[in-house]
Design an enzyme around this catalytic site. Sequence first.
Site, mmCIF file in Angstrom:
data_model
loop_
_atom_site.group_PDB
_atom_site.id
_atom_site.type_symbol
_atom_site.label_atom_id
_atom_site.label_comp_id
_atom_site.label_asym_id
_atom_site.label_seq_id
_atom_site.Cartn_x
_atom_site.Cartn_y
_atom_site.Cartn_z
ATOM 1 N N GLU A 98 53.377 -25.177 -14.059
ATOM 2 C CA GLU A 98 54.016 -26.438 -13.671
ATOM 3 C C GLU A 98 55.325 -26.632 -14.432
ATOM 4 O O GLU A 98 56.286 -27.207 -13.894
ATOM 5 C CB GLU A 98 53.050 -27.607 -13.901
ATOM 6 N N LYS A 106 46.809 -32.589 -18.505
ATOM 7 C CA LYS A 106 48.053 -32.796 -17.759
ATOM 8 C C LYS A 106 48.490 -34.268 -17.907
ATOM 9 O O LYS A 106 48.368 -34.821 -18.997
ATOM 10 C CB LYS A 106 47.891 -32.349 -16.311
ATOM 11 N N SER A 161 41.360 -23.619 -11.249
ATOM 12 C CA SER A 161 40.201 -24.206 -10.558
ATOM 13 C C SER A 161 38.868 -23.757 -11.158
ATOM 14 O O SER A 161 37.915 -23.451 -10.439
ATOM 15 C CB SER A 161 40.263 -23.898 -9.062
ATOM 16 N N GLU A 167 46.749 -17.609 -15.512
ATOM 17 C CA GLU A 167 46.499 -18.650 -14.519
ATOM 18 C C GLU A 167 47.245 -18.299 -13.227
ATOM 19 O O GLU A 167 48.447 -18.572 -13.118
ATOM 20 C CB GLU A 167 46.989 -20.011 -15.033
ATOM 21 N N HIS A 197 53.260 -23.089 -18.964
ATOM 22 C CA HIS A 197 52.395 -23.430 -17.832
ATOM 23 C C HIS A 197 53.204 -23.349 -16.536
ATOM 24 O O HIS A 197 54.393 -23.670 -16.509
ATOM 25 C CB HIS A 197 51.815 -24.832 -18.012
ATOM 26 N N GLY A 212 44.572 -26.018 -9.217
ATOM 27 C CA GLY A 212 44.443 -27.279 -8.506
ATOM 28 C C GLY A 212 44.223 -27.154 -7.011
ATOM 29 O O GLY A 212 44.248 -28.144 -6.293
ATOM 30 N N ASN A 223 43.191 -28.898 -20.381
ATOM 31 C CA ASN A 223 44.550 -29.407 -20.175
ATOM 32 C C ASN A 223 44.469 -30.654 -19.304
ATOM 33 O O ASN A 223 44.246 -30.573 -18.101
ATOM 34 C CB ASN A 223 45.408 -28.326 -19.502
#
Length: 252
Positions: A97, A12, A213, A167, A95, A173, A10
């Site tokens: 985010e 992003k 990560s 996730e 996701h 991150g 991904n």
Amino acid sequence: MTRQFFVGGNFKMNPLKREQKIALVKSLNDAQIDSSVEVVIAPPALWLLPVKDILRKDVKVAAQNCYFKPSGAFTGEISAAQLADAEIPYVILGHSERRTLFHETSELVAEKTKAAIEAGLSVILCVGETLAEREAGKTAQVVQDQLKPVVASLKEEDWSKVVIAYEPVWAIGTGKVATSAQAQEAHADIRAFLAKAVSSAVAEKTRIIYGGSVTAANCKELAKQPDVDGFLVGGASLKPEFVDIINSRKEA
């Protein structure tokens, strides 16, 4: 049964420049990658078609999002129908985010998932808990609550088009990674939930991948876990080590 190992990258909202995108694709095109692994990369929407045109044919391309309506007055959106017409086979949905920054609910994610599958796409469906939820012992419940609207929206046969990406939000991150035992426990819980909520056949066949990560340094241990069927990779998908992650099973 053996589930095909799956590694997604991904990107992003990266990289910033076109020449960087070309360099990323070239590094993948030139790499020796495990032919038994399904590999999918998700560049920003602007670069979906240019990447698809220059990418090696054994690596697929995914969109990072789509809308549930096929067309209409929805400024800034891309529909599942448009992606299917462009021969983009996968889309990432749900996701964290999207859930946190853009306030997407699990019900909206389910609506998008249903629309994507009906349009002929496969879906990388993301679920995961926050650090507070994990520390409160709510991981399994949170993930099940995220999955329940999807279960209610799909037919049993639709699940062949779904890859679930677990996730943990606290690991994305941040450099923090779920231990292999934590990942295995969460994946086993998801599989048990699918067996109960959908069917044992779907639970057995559905690939459940880990994201948060993931790096070349930690992927091999994670890949050894019986219910970890691959990875959804963020930052490391922009680096040469992405190839090492793709090959993690080969060297495990």
